[in-house]
Write a protein that holds these residues in place. Structure first.
Motif, PDB file in Angstrom:
ATOM      1  N   LYS A  97       0.790  -1.296   0.038  1.00 20.83           N
ATOM      2  CA  LYS A  97       0.116  -0.064  -0.004  1.00 20.83           C
ATOM      3  C   LYS A  97       1.071   1.374  -0.064  1.00 20.83           C
ATOM      4  O   LYS A  97       0.393   2.358  -0.535  1.00 20.83           O
ATOM      5  CB  LYS A  97      -1.198  -0.087   1.319  1.00 20.83           C
ATOM      6  N   ARG A 157      -7.150  -8.953  -4.743  1.00 18.67           N
ATOM      7  CA  ARG A 157      -7.257  -7.255  -4.364  1.00 18.67           C
ATOM      8  C   ARG A 157      -5.923  -6.614  -5.307  1.00 18.67           C
ATOM      9  O   ARG A 157      -5.109  -7.392  -5.759  1.00 18.67           O
ATOM     10  CB  ARG A 157      -6.870  -7.412  -3.125  1.00 18.67           C
ATOM     11  N   TYR A 159      -3.336  -3.619  -5.448  1.00 16.17           N
ATOM     12  CA  TYR A 159      -2.274  -2.620  -5.009  1.00 16.17           C
ATOM     13  C   TYR A 159      -1.910  -1.595  -6.083  1.00 16.17           C
ATOM     14  O   TYR A 159      -0.848  -1.897  -6.835  1.00 16.17           O
ATOM     15  CB  TYR A 159      -1.467  -3.187  -4.002  1.00 16.17           C
ATOM     16  N   SER A 161      -0.688   1.380  -6.036  1.00 13.07           N
ATOM     17  CA  SER A 161       0.399   2.201  -5.894  1.00 13.07           C
ATOM     18  C   SER A 161       1.676   1.562  -6.429  1.00 13.07           C
ATOM     19  O   SER A 161       2.560   2.180  -6.980  1.00 13.07           O
ATOM     20  CB  SER A 161       0.602   2.492  -4.349  1.00 13.07           C
ATOM     21  N   LYS A 198     -11.015  -6.459  -5.790  1.00 16.69           N
ATOM     22  CA  LYS A 198     -11.151  -5.691  -4.857  1.00 16.69           C
ATOM     23  C   LYS A 198     -10.370  -4.334  -4.979  1.00 16.69           C
ATOM     24  O   LYS A 198      -8.990  -4.782  -5.224  1.00 16.69           O
ATOM     25  CB  LYS A 198     -10.952  -6.050  -3.538  1.00 16.69           C
ATOM     26  N   SER A 199     -10.483  -3.191  -5.091  1.00 22.37           N
ATOM     27  CA  SER A 199      -9.720  -2.031  -5.300  1.00 22.37           C
ATOM     28  C   SER A 199     -10.328  -0.633  -4.566  1.00 22.37           C
ATOM     29  O   SER A 199     -11.489  -0.809  -4.517  1.00 22.37           O
ATOM     30  CB  SER A 199      -9.345  -1.758  -6.703  1.00 22.37           C
ATOM     31  N   ASP A 200      -9.516  -0.206  -4.261  1.00 28.04           N
ATOM     32  CA  ASP A 200     -10.016   1.211  -3.320  1.00 28.04           C
ATOM     33  C   ASP A 200     -10.794   1.953  -4.182  1.00 28.04           C
ATOM     34  O   ASP A 200     -11.743   2.799  -3.912  1.00 28.04           O
ATOM     35  CB  ASP A 200      -8.951   1.727  -2.866  1.00 28.04           C
ATOM     36  N   TYR A 201     -10.413   2.122  -5.563  1.00 28.04           N
ATOM     37  CA  TYR A 201     -11.381   2.762  -6.688  1.00 28.04           C
ATOM     38  C   TYR A 201     -11.015   2.294  -7.970  1.00 28.04           C
ATOM     39  O   TYR A 201     -10.052   1.691  -8.188  1.00 28.04           O
ATOM     40  CB  TYR A 201     -10.950   4.428  -6.572  1.00 28.04           C
TER      41      TYR A 201
END
Length: 220
Positions: A97, A157, A159, A161, A198-201
């Motif tokens: 992250k 998921r 990441y 970044s 799955k992702s933050d956005y």
């Protein structure tokens, strides 16, 4: 007749006064509006100066070293950077992250240099070395790909970044670079797609990853 000729209707006087008053109010309104526009322009200019004065976010200094600390059965990572700063991470996922791709590649090079491409025996070092090697130097004959046969996907998921996606299975996990193809079986890829990413956005990286997985599934 003289009085008649000199007579001025009261309503006429009121109209004149009202007209003068309206003109005065309009002039005042125009003046206030101009003053407001000048003040607004000054504020905008001040804001621009203030924005220019705020320094842009700078990238953290390069990673120069790392250590794995153990306390009983627990362990954590300490990452040291060139500016003398260091940061503690309890989990490898926390690294994902916080790292960008350059950090991740530097970290892998440091791990390789420490172990000289040999498989470490210590538990935490072995897991770290295995996760990074699978990510950067995967091979179709690696045992991890054979162990994935028939495993149920629990979590998939991204990441973004550092451009890494992570899959957790029933009793194991794997980290993979977004742009690379790995020897996943059609059943595993289908399971991952059904589980959903799955992702933050939502972003372009999500789209490209899903596109790559579907393309890989069709070719198999």
């Amino acid at each position: 007749m003289t009085r008649v000729n000199m007579f001025i209707d009261m309503d006429t006087e009121l109209i004149k006064e009202s007209s003068k008053k309206a003109e005065a109010e309009m002039a005042q309104e125009i003046s206030s509006k101009r003053a407001g526009e000048e003040l607004e322009q000054e504020i905008v200019q001040d804001d621009e100066v203030a924005i220019d004065a705020i320094p842009l976010a700078t990238k953290p200094a390069p990673i120069v070293n790392f250590q794995i600390h153990r306390k009983g059965r627990q362990g954590y990572y300490e990452i040291m950077r060139a500016d003398g700063s260091s940061k503690i991470y309890l989990l490898f996922s926390q690294l994902m992250k916080s790292f960008d791709r350059e950090d991740l590649e530097t970290f892998w090079n440091l791990v390789k240099a420490k172990h000289e491409n040999t498989r470490p025996e210590e538990g935490f070092e072995r897991v770290l070395w295995g996760d990074l090697k699978t990510m950067f130097e995967h091979h179709v004959e690696d045992i991890i790909w054979r162990n994935l046969q028939g495993k149920k996907v629990l979590l998939w998921r991204l990441y973004d970044s550092c451009g890494v996606h992570f899959v957790r299975f029933e009793d194991m996990h794997v980290y993979m670079l977004v742009e690379k193809r790995y020897p996943l079986t059609p059943a595993t890829i289908t399971n991952m797609l059904n589980k959903k990413l799955k992702s933050d956005y939502w972003n372009e990286m999500c789209y490209q990853l899903l596109k790559l997985m579907k393309k890989q599934l069709k070719k198999q």
